[in-house]
Design an enzyme around this catalytic site. Structure first.
Site, short mmCIF file in Angstrom:
data_model
loop_
_atom_site.label_atom_id
_atom_site.label_comp_id
_atom_site.label_asym_id
_atom_site.label_seq_id
_atom_site.Cartn_x
_atom_site.Cartn_y
_atom_site.Cartn_z
N ALA A 250 0.82 -1.21 0.00
CA ALA A 250 0.00 0.00 0.00
C ALA A 250 0.86 1.27 0.00
CB ALA A 250 -0.93 -0.01 1.21
N HIS A 251 0.16 2.41 -0.06
CA HIS A 251 0.87 3.68 -0.19
C HIS A 251 1.77 3.98 1.02
CE1 HIS A 251 -3.14 5.65 1.39
NE2 HIS A 251 -2.56 4.88 2.29
#
Length: 338
Positions: A250-251
């Site tokens: 994820a980011h």
């Protein structure tokens, strides 16, 4: 066909061949077509003994050469050339690369769409129906198979291999000797939303993802893995990281050098993972935590808090008969009430 001399050159990039001086000129010219197991290899195949459990197969192998440690050298049959190394498995790994098939692409296919502002290095292969955006830079000797999309302002280093259907989002930075397998997504929008007063009526407010993905050198990313761009800061994958298929990064995640991640692992946003970690299959890691260097997470482990001490960690229960598991689950619930 690959000669023993070529095998020795390849293997010695990582470790010496202990008995190299004893191998004669005629043996050095002996040719091999592929790698085989001890039980199935023929005289044109290389084999190896990495696990002592398979020692019984060594004496009868028909392989033309065998990678072994000094301990088992005397058990290699006279019909085979013994190549003595400290780590046969590592030697096999290096040797296997000589027998791999190269990409069939050659040059730039006429159906590829390449922006005028893109900078393409020497000896780059670009396959059919690729799309290369504005100001993209692709380093020398890199190879893109069919239907790869590289969005604007992305930098790809030299000697990279990018397989079909890979999508690389804008402003991504990819180092040298990186391998992206089929269907990888690098730099897509991270999963960032702010709730409104009632999301069932007014929905969720999208947060624009303004960071990048930065990938180091000698990184391998498996098929259908997704690495999201950062929300504000970058998502960073260090050097020598290997990632299996179907992994979600994820980011703003940061992964340290030399870490290995197996399939179906999910890493939530803004988590930092140290160097040389080994993460088993289907591991779940929550967001906004830190995992220190040299941590091993066994398969299906759920990590909900930071890990500050190196070592091996596990969670979950192993399979057992359903009736036994139900009784254990009842007792577990009872413990929670105490």
């Amino acid at each position: 066909m690959i000669t023993i001399e070529q095998l020795i050159t390849q293997i010695e990039q990582r470790q010496p061949i202990v008995n190299k001086a004893e191998i004669g000129a005629e043996q050095l010219r002996q040719e091999f077509s592929s790698v085989g197991s001890l039980t199935t290899a023929d005289h044109e195949q290389l084999s190896f003994l990495a696990d002592p459990h398979y020692i019984a197969s060594l004496a009868d192998t028909q392989a033309g050469a065998v990678l072994v440690t000094a301990e088992y050298r005397d058990q290699v049959p006279a019909s085979a050339v013994a190549l003595v190394v400290t780590s046969p498995y590592l030697a096999y790994a290096g040797a296997s690369q000589l027998f791999a098939r190269d990409s069939l692409s050659n040059g730039i296919h006429p159906s590829a769409v390449i922006a005028d502002s893109a900078v393409i290095g020497d000896h780059v292969n670009i396959g059919p129906f690729c799309v290369i955006g504005d100001n993209v830079q692709i380093g020398a000797r890199s190879s893109l198979d069919a239907n790869v999309v590289v969005e604007a302002n992305t930098k790809i280093g030299p000697d990279c291999v990018i397989k079909s259907q890979v999508v690389i989002g804008h402003d991504s930075v990819i180092g040298s000797h990186v391998r992206l397998h089929a269907g990888v997504s690098v730099g897509s929008e991270g999963f960032g939303f702010a709730p409104t007063r009632d999301p069932s009526v007014t929905g969720w407010e999208r947060i624009a993802q303004l960071g990048r993905v930065v990938i180091g050198d000698h990184v391998r990313i498996g098929s259908q893995t997704c690495i999201d761009r950062g929300a504000i800061d970058d998502t960073v994958i260090g050097n020598h990281v290997i990632i299996d298929n179907l992994v979600q990064v994820a980011h703003n995640v940061r992964i340290g050098d030399g870490t290995a991640i197996a399939a179906q692992t999910g890493i939530a946003g803004s988590t930092s993972i140290g160097k040389r970690c080994i993460i088993g299959g289907a591991v779940g890691i929550t967001g906004h935590i830190e995992i220190t260097d040299d941590v091993i997470l066994s398969g299906m482990t759920m990590v909900t808090k930071s890990i500050k001490k190196s070592g091996s960690y596990s969670s979950g229960t192993a399979a057992m008969p359903t009736a036994n598991w139900r009784r254990a689950a009842v007792r577990f619930r009872q413990l929670g009430r105490e």
